[in-house]
Design a protein around this motif. Structure first.
Motif, PDB file in Angstrom:
ATOM      1  N   GLU A   1       0.839  -1.196   0.000  1.00 46.97           N
ATOM      2  CA  GLU A   1       0.000   0.000   0.000  1.00 46.97           C
ATOM      3  C   GLU A   1       0.878   1.251   0.000  1.00 46.97           C
ATOM      4  OE1 GLU A   1      -3.703  -0.505   2.672  1.00 46.97           O
ATOM      5  OE2 GLU A   1      -2.051  -1.582   3.642  1.00 46.97           O
ATOM      6  N   VAL A   2       0.463   2.278  -0.741  1.00 46.26           N
ATOM      7  CA  VAL A   2       1.170   3.552  -0.734  1.00 46.26           C
ATOM      8  C   VAL A   2       0.860   4.263   0.576  1.00 46.26           C
ATOM      9  CG1 VAL A   2       1.414   5.815  -1.838  1.00 46.26           C
ATOM     10  CG2 VAL A   2       1.100   3.766  -3.255  1.00 46.26           C
ATOM     11  N   MET A   3       1.909   4.607   1.311  1.00 44.20           N
ATOM     12  CA  MET A   3       1.748   5.345   2.562  1.00 44.20           C
ATOM     13  C   MET A   3       1.906   6.839   2.320  1.00 44.20           C
ATOM     14  SD  MET A   3       0.978   2.872   4.425  1.00 44.20           S
ATOM     15  CE  MET A   3       0.781   3.757   5.957  1.00 44.20           C
ATOM     16  N   GLN A   4       2.805   7.190   1.398  1.00 44.54           N
ATOM     17  CA  GLN A   4       3.011   8.592   1.052  1.00 44.54           C
ATOM     18  C   GLN A   4       3.665   8.656  -0.316  1.00 44.54           C
ATOM     19  OE1 GLN A   4       5.494  10.813   3.775  1.00 44.54           O
ATOM     20  NE2 GLN A   4       4.888  12.762   2.896  1.00 44.54           N
ATOM     21  N   ARG A   5       3.248   9.643  -1.086  1.00 43.29           N
ATOM     22  CA  ARG A   5       3.862   9.901  -2.395  1.00 43.29           C
ATOM     23  C   ARG A   5       4.292  11.349  -2.415  1.00 43.29           C
ATOM     24  NH1 ARG A   5       2.030   7.796  -8.333  1.00 43.29           N
ATOM     25  NH2 ARG A   5       3.707   8.852  -9.446  1.00 43.29           N
ATOM     26  N   LEU A   6       5.528  11.584  -2.829  1.00 37.35           N
ATOM     27  CA  LEU A   6       6.078  12.934  -2.871  1.00 37.35           C
ATOM     28  C   LEU A   6       6.120  13.452  -4.306  1.00 37.35           C
ATOM     29  CD1 LEU A   6       9.151  12.439  -0.494  1.00 37.35           C
ATOM     30  CD2 LEU A   6       6.825  13.151   0.101  1.00 37.35           C
ATOM     31  N   SER A   7       5.869  14.725  -4.468  1.00 39.96           N
ATOM     32  CA  SER A   7       5.913  15.322  -5.804  1.00 39.96           C
ATOM     33  C   SER A   7       7.325  15.325  -6.379  1.00 39.96           C
ATOM     34  CB  SER A   7       5.353  16.746  -5.771  1.00 39.96           C
ATOM     35  OG  SER A   7       6.130  17.552  -4.905  1.00 39.96           O
TER      36      SER A   7
END
Length: 165
Positions: free
Chosen positions: A38-44
């Motif tokens: 699962e994606v916990m955080q995605r950064l730009s």
């Protein structure tokens, strides 16, 4: 080789791995879409942190130095594989089912006595090992008590039956 005074403390473990990838969306499609992280955080800035079970992250993926890049050629140093430990044999069987359903080829499948392992490659050609450990009391040992690991062919059909059990 430097001398150490005593072994590292029991309970120390590898917390996470951070991989350089060429295409973040493609890597997420594999690790999340196929393996189920699962994606916990995605950064730009071109990174994502993914986990199993809500941990902050088991795997970091980034394109900071590698966007559009190519895997290193054979004969160079680098990470051989990331090993993902499943808690049970049925959980590993489910992972095999996911990989097969996605059409991802296996590089190998081995019974090592202490564990059973599936070997494959992610879209960036990073090695990935999916495995589960047998209980320590079942590990093969020599008469002097040291480990007697081996590499035998893993019966994939038998493993898949564990998923259905």
């Amino acid at each position: 080789m430097p001398e150490t005074s005593k072994p590292i403390i029991e309970g120390t473990r590898i917390g996470h791995v951070h991989l350089k990838v060429a295409d973040l969306d493609r890597a997420l499609a594999f690790y999340c879409g196929v393996l189920g992280f699962e994606v916990m955080q995605r950064l730009s800035s071109g990174a994502a942190f993914i986990s199993a079970g809500g941990y902050h992250h088991h795997i970091g993926l980034n394109t900071w130095e590698s966007k559009g890049g190519h895997p290193p050629p054979p004969g160079t140093t680098g990470l051989f594989h990331t090993a993902i430990l499943y808690p049970t044999r049925p959980a590993l069987a489910d992972a095999l089912h996911r990989v097969m359903r996605a059409g991802v080829a296996l590089d190998g499948a081995s019974d090592h006595g202490v564990s059973e392992a599936l070997y494959l490659r992610d879209p960036d050609e990073n090695g990935v090992e999916l495995y589960w450990d047998r209980p320590r009391e079942q590990w093969p040992r020599k008469p002097d008590g040291t480990l007697a690991m081996f590499t035998h062919r893993l019966d994939l059909e038998d493993l898949l039956r564990q998923r259905e059990a």
